[in-house]
Design a protein around this motif. Structure first.
Motif, PDB file in Angstrom:
ATOM      1  N   VAL A   1       0.824  -1.203   0.000  1.00  0.00           N
ATOM      2  CA  VAL A   1       0.000   0.000   0.000  1.00  0.00           C
ATOM      3  C   VAL A   1       0.865   1.264   0.000  1.00  0.00           C
ATOM      4  O   VAL A   1       0.489   2.287  -0.588  1.00  0.00           O
ATOM      5  CB  VAL A   1      -0.949  -0.024   1.224  1.00  0.00           C
ATOM      6  CG1 VAL A   1      -1.631   1.320   1.411  1.00  0.00           C
ATOM      7  CG2 VAL A   1      -1.987  -1.134   1.066  1.00  0.00           C
ATOM      8  N   ALA A   2       2.037   1.187   0.607  1.00  0.00           N
ATOM      9  CA  ALA A   2       2.931   2.348   0.677  1.00  0.00           C
ATOM     10  C   ALA A   2       3.412   2.794  -0.707  1.00  0.00           C
ATOM     11  O   ALA A   2       3.880   3.921  -0.864  1.00  0.00           O
ATOM     12  CB  ALA A   2       4.130   2.038   1.565  1.00  0.00           C
ATOM     13  N   LYS A   3       3.284   1.946  -1.716  1.00  0.00           N
ATOM     14  CA  LYS A   3       3.718   2.285  -3.076  1.00  0.00           C
ATOM     15  C   LYS A   3       2.650   3.047  -3.858  1.00  0.00           C
ATOM     16  O   LYS A   3       2.872   3.400  -5.016  1.00  0.00           O
ATOM     17  CB  LYS A   3       4.082   1.012  -3.834  1.00  0.00           C
ATOM     18  CG  LYS A   3       5.167   0.172  -3.180  1.00  0.00           C
ATOM     19  CD  LYS A   3       5.389  -1.122  -3.947  1.00  0.00           C
ATOM     20  CE  LYS A   3       6.382  -2.031  -3.244  1.00  0.00           C
ATOM     21  NZ  LYS A   3       6.581  -3.308  -3.995  1.00  0.00           N
ATOM     22  N   ARG A   4       1.501   3.305  -3.270  1.00  0.00           N
ATOM     23  CA  ARG A   4       0.369   3.895  -3.984  1.00  0.00           C
ATOM     24  C   ARG A   4       0.663   5.316  -4.453  1.00  0.00           C
ATOM     25  O   ARG A   4       1.501   6.021  -3.888  1.00  0.00           O
ATOM     26  CB  ARG A   4      -0.865   3.911  -3.084  1.00  0.00           C
ATOM     27  CG  ARG A   4      -0.769   4.863  -1.905  1.00  0.00           C
ATOM     28  CD  ARG A   4      -1.900   4.643  -0.910  1.00  0.00           C
ATOM     29  NE  ARG A   4      -1.884   5.607   0.198  1.00  0.00           N
ATOM     30  CZ  ARG A   4      -1.090   5.517   1.243  1.00  0.00           C
ATOM     31  NH1 ARG A   4      -0.229   4.510   1.357  1.00  0.00           N
ATOM     32  NH2 ARG A   4      -1.147   6.436   2.204  1.00  0.00           N
ATOM     33  N   SER A   5      -0.076   5.756  -5.446  1.00  0.00           N
ATOM     34  CA  SER A   5      -0.005   7.133  -5.931  1.00  0.00           C
ATOM     35  C   SER A   5      -1.074   8.010  -5.280  1.00  0.00           C
ATOM     36  O   SER A   5      -0.926   9.224  -5.200  1.00  0.00           O
ATOM     37  CB  SER A   5      -0.194   7.167  -7.454  1.00  0.00           C
ATOM     38  OG  SER A   5       0.792   6.396  -8.111  1.00  0.00           O
ATOM     39  N   GLY A   6      -2.142   7.407  -4.836  1.00  0.00           N
ATOM     40  CA  GLY A   6      -3.251   8.149  -4.246  1.00  0.00           C
ATOM     41  C   GLY A   6      -4.251   7.182  -3.652  1.00  0.00           C
ATOM     42  O   GLY A   6      -3.932   5.996  -3.479  1.00  0.00           O
ATOM     43  N   PRO A   7      -5.438   7.641  -3.373  1.00  0.00           N
ATOM     44  CA  PRO A   7      -5.951   9.004  -3.464  1.00  0.00           C
ATOM     45  C   PRO A   7      -5.244   9.940  -2.479  1.00  0.00           C
ATOM     46  O   PRO A   7      -4.893   9.549  -1.377  1.00  0.00           O
ATOM     47  CB  PRO A   7      -7.433   8.857  -3.099  1.00  0.00           C
ATOM     48  CG  PRO A   7      -7.762   7.417  -3.303  1.00  0.00           C
ATOM     49  CD  PRO A   7      -6.505   6.695  -2.947  1.00  0.00           C
ATOM     50  N   LYS A   8      -5.083  11.177  -2.897  1.00  0.00           N
ATOM     51  CA  LYS A   8      -4.366  12.152  -2.095  1.00  0.00           C
ATOM     52  C   LYS A   8      -5.333  12.925  -1.198  1.00  0.00           C
ATOM     53  O   LYS A   8      -6.542  12.940  -1.420  1.00  0.00           O
ATOM     54  CB  LYS A   8      -3.598  13.117  -2.996  1.00  0.00           C
ATOM     55  CG  LYS A   8      -2.558  12.439  -3.877  1.00  0.00           C
ATOM     56  CD  LYS A   8      -1.799  13.450  -4.707  1.00  0.00           C
ATOM     57  CE  LYS A   8      -0.816  12.783  -5.672  1.00  0.00           C
ATOM     58  NZ  LYS A   8       0.177  11.972  -4.968  1.00  0.00           N
ATOM     59  N   GLY A   9      -4.773  13.586  -0.201  1.00  0.00           N
ATOM     60  CA  GLY A   9      -5.546  14.503   0.614  1.00  0.00           C
ATOM     61  C   GLY A   9      -6.286  13.830   1.752  1.00  0.00           C
ATOM     62  O   GLY A   9      -5.990  12.713   2.167  1.00  0.00           O
ATOM     63  N   ASP A  10      -7.287  14.555   2.250  1.00  0.00           N
ATOM     64  CA  ASP A  10      -8.095  14.123   3.383  1.00  0.00           C
ATOM     65  C   ASP A  10      -9.397  13.511   2.866  1.00  0.00           C
ATOM     66  O   ASP A  10      -9.652  13.473   1.657  1.00  0.00           O
ATOM     67  CB  ASP A  10      -8.381  15.334   4.286  1.00  0.00           C
ATOM     68  CG  ASP A  10      -8.682  14.959   5.730  1.00  0.00           C
ATOM     69  OD1 ASP A  10      -9.150  13.834   5.967  1.00  0.00           O
ATOM     70  OD2 ASP A  10      -8.468  15.815   6.620  1.00  0.00           O
ATOM     71  N   VAL A  11     -10.230  13.073   3.776  1.00  0.00           N
ATOM     72  CA  VAL A  11     -11.476  12.397   3.434  1.00  0.00           C
ATOM     73  C   VAL A  11     -12.374  13.287   2.575  1.00  0.00           C
ATOM     74  O   VAL A  11     -12.646  14.443   2.936  1.00  0.00           O
ATOM     75  CB  VAL A  11     -12.214  11.979   4.720  1.00  0.00           C
ATOM     76  CG1 VAL A  11     -13.646  11.547   4.425  1.00  0.00           C
ATOM     77  CG2 VAL A  11     -11.447  10.859   5.421  1.00  0.00           C
ATOM     78  N   TRP A  12     -12.774  12.746   1.436  1.00  0.00           N
ATOM     79  CA  TRP A  12     -13.781  13.340   0.535  1.00  0.00           C
ATOM     80  C   TRP A  12     -13.368  14.674  -0.070  1.00  0.00           C
ATOM     81  O   TRP A  12     -14.184  15.383  -0.660  1.00  0.00           O
ATOM     82  CB  TRP A  12     -15.129  13.468   1.262  1.00  0.00           C
ATOM     83  CG  TRP A  12     -16.304  13.090   0.410  1.00  0.00           C
ATOM     84  CD1 TRP A  12     -17.334  13.911   0.012  1.00  0.00           C
ATOM     85  CD2 TRP A  12     -16.601  11.816  -0.157  1.00  0.00           C
ATOM     86  NE1 TRP A  12     -18.249  13.220  -0.754  1.00  0.00           N
ATOM     87  CE2 TRP A  12     -17.819  11.932  -0.864  1.00  0.00           C
ATOM     88  CE3 TRP A  12     -15.948  10.573  -0.124  1.00  0.00           C
ATOM     89  CZ2 TRP A  12     -18.391  10.852  -1.545  1.00  0.00           C
ATOM     90  CZ3 TRP A  12     -16.526   9.505  -0.794  1.00  0.00           C
ATOM     91  CH2 TRP A  12     -17.722   9.656  -1.494  1.00  0.00           C
TER      92      TRP A  12
END
Length: 484
Positions: free
Chosen positions: A466-477
């Protein structure tokens, strides 16, 4: 970026097709003026109600294994070099997490043991999962939300699916699904004021069960609904809030709503604290038992809590594909402030399941991604997560863990979906996962999620992918609100 406001606008069109007459015109100044669809709770989208059903048509516009699977399922069209690279990648990740590879292709953590679930491991709250190893005698356990008085099942039935966008269905089938899930301890049902006929159908079930549960000595159904605010946000006053809550009580055939989860669409209109405090007054009056939130980011959630809104839960999208509640610090804050998380999207409409394991080409084509409203939502999440090869690495890792769970006797039929759900359930502050219900196809599988726990080594192994992910970025919603 995919479907921020456009997606919400489309859902508004669908949801308003079901709205009662009092919501039709602004000029008549109805108490309930605006509703739309933004709070997502669907999860499973790999099967549909029969197309011959005629009771409730879908309003949306038409849009164009082996018995013991191996760690790496090689597609017949895959080259040996690509499958070898994939296997080496998983081997490297496993080794980095301290796992030992066996000649059979399985992996064993260095300190593997059949870990009995405990309250601190699973949620940080006072509850214990059953450790029965067969689904025939297992029921879904209960957990208290935050520091409140309400207990819910650790797997919750989701009924966004009754709003449209998930195919045609018969109400009799929906009621039968609710009963079957309640009989195995999944007695909590999630709905919303914006889910078309969903509250009314759930209310029919609640009324029918009011005498049956006493006779059969089963726990009564617990309804979690939502209070969603989208338009005319400046005009919402105390009287409107009370009238809407009374209408929800009428639809759900309840004198008091067990859990009302609050959603506010526009942070620029800073009246969400006022409206949440109106709900708090209704709690004090006895119309609401507990108050929750849904799809707020951390700063606004903290603002509500600081203002004295007694929030006991927060419903958010949380899975191995969507880590926004974790990366924002929300899970840690909720744990420290007695707010329980209810996670939807844990298997991403079946994307995190054996169904997609080993498929050479990305299955999320335009046609497949439009199958249901759930698939449209979770396709976007999967694409933000990263490449299809990374998603395959995640599925392979989860399958490897499922095989280990089978081999050491924790659960003889563990699946990728079970591992995906346990990964979320064992996240700090998570009380329950929410699964979208349209049939009973996955009932036994969802129950067996509660027959085992993942070891810390297994959790770490998923974390490394999971640490390799690109996103989703930011906070919830924030993406869905158009803030990113």
């Amino acid at each position: 970026m995919m479907m921020p406001m456009a997606f919400i606008i489309l859902m508004i069109a669908r949801a308003t097709a079901f709205q009662p007459p009092i919501q039709a015109e602004r000029s008549s100044r109805p108490a309930v003026r605006t509703l739309s669809l933004s709070c997502r709770d669907g999860d499973e989208a790999d099967s549909m109600y029969g197309s011959s059903s005629t009771s409730v048509p879908s309003p949306q516009p038409q849009e164009s294994p082996s018995k013991r699977p191996q760690l790496v399922q090689q597609d017949s069209h895959s080259s040996s070099s690509s499958s070898s690279r994939r296997r080496r990648q998983v081997l490297g990740t496993a080794a980095a997490a301290g796992w030992t590879a066996l000649s059979s292709g399985l992996y064993v953590p260095t300190a593997a043991s059949a870990l009995a679930p405990s309250s601190s491991l699973l949620t940080g709250a006072a509850t214990t999962d059953t450790t029965t190893r067969t689904t025939t005698t297992t029921t879904v356990p209960q957990i208290q939300l935050g520091d409140g008085t309400l207990s819910v099942s650790r797997t919750i039935q989701g009924y966004w699916q009754l709003a449209g966008g998930h195919g045609r269905y018969k109400e009799s089938d929906a009621l039968a699904n609710m009963k079957a899930h309640c009989q195995v301890g999944m007695n909590t049902l999630d709905t919303a004021d914006i889910y078309g006929p969903s509250e009314r159908v759930v209310g029919q079930f609640v009324a029918a069960q009011s005498t049956t549960t006493n006779q059969q000595q089963q726990p009564p159904p617990v309804v979690c609904t939502k209070f969603c605010c989208f338009r005319f946000l400046f005009d919402i006053d105390r009287a409107e809030v009370k009238q809407r809550i009374l209408q929800q009580c009428e639809r759900l055939q309840l004198p008091k709503l067990p859990l009302v989860q609050f959603f506010w669409s526009d942070y620029e209109i800073k009246r969400y604290v006022d409206v949440a405090l109106y709900l708090t007054e209704l709690k004090e009056e006895g119309l609401i038992q507990e108050i929750g939130a849904t799809n707020f980011d951390l700063p606004r959630l903290q603002e509500l809590k600081k203002a004295g809104v007694p929030i006991v839960s927060h419903q958010v999208q949380l899975s191995a594909l969507d880590r926004r509640p974790v990366q924002s610090g929300m899970t840690d804050w909720c744990l420290a402030n007695n707010v329980s998380l209810i996670a939807f999207g844990t298997v991403a409409s079946g994307i995190l399941s054996n169904q997609y394991l080993g498929r050479r080409n990305e299955p999320l084509t335009d046609e497949e991604s439009r199958t249901t409203a759930s698939m449209r939502l979770y396709t976007a999440t999967a694409r933000r997560f990263g490449s299809w090869s990374l998603l395959q690495e995640l599925l392979e890792t989860m399958q490897m863990i499922a095989q280990q769970v089978q081999d050491d006797g924790r659960c003889q039929t563990a699946t990728v979906a079970n591992v995906a759900q346990r990964y979320v359930l064992q996240t700090p502050s998570v009380a329950s996962v929410l699964i979208g219900v349209r049939n009973q196809d996955h009932l036994a599988e969802n129950v067996q999620t509660h027959t085992f726990a993942l070891t810390q080594d297994e959790m770490d192994l998923i974390d490394k992918v999971v640490a390799k992910r690109s996103g989703p970025k930011g906070d919830v919603w924030q993406i869905e609100r158009g803030m990113i």
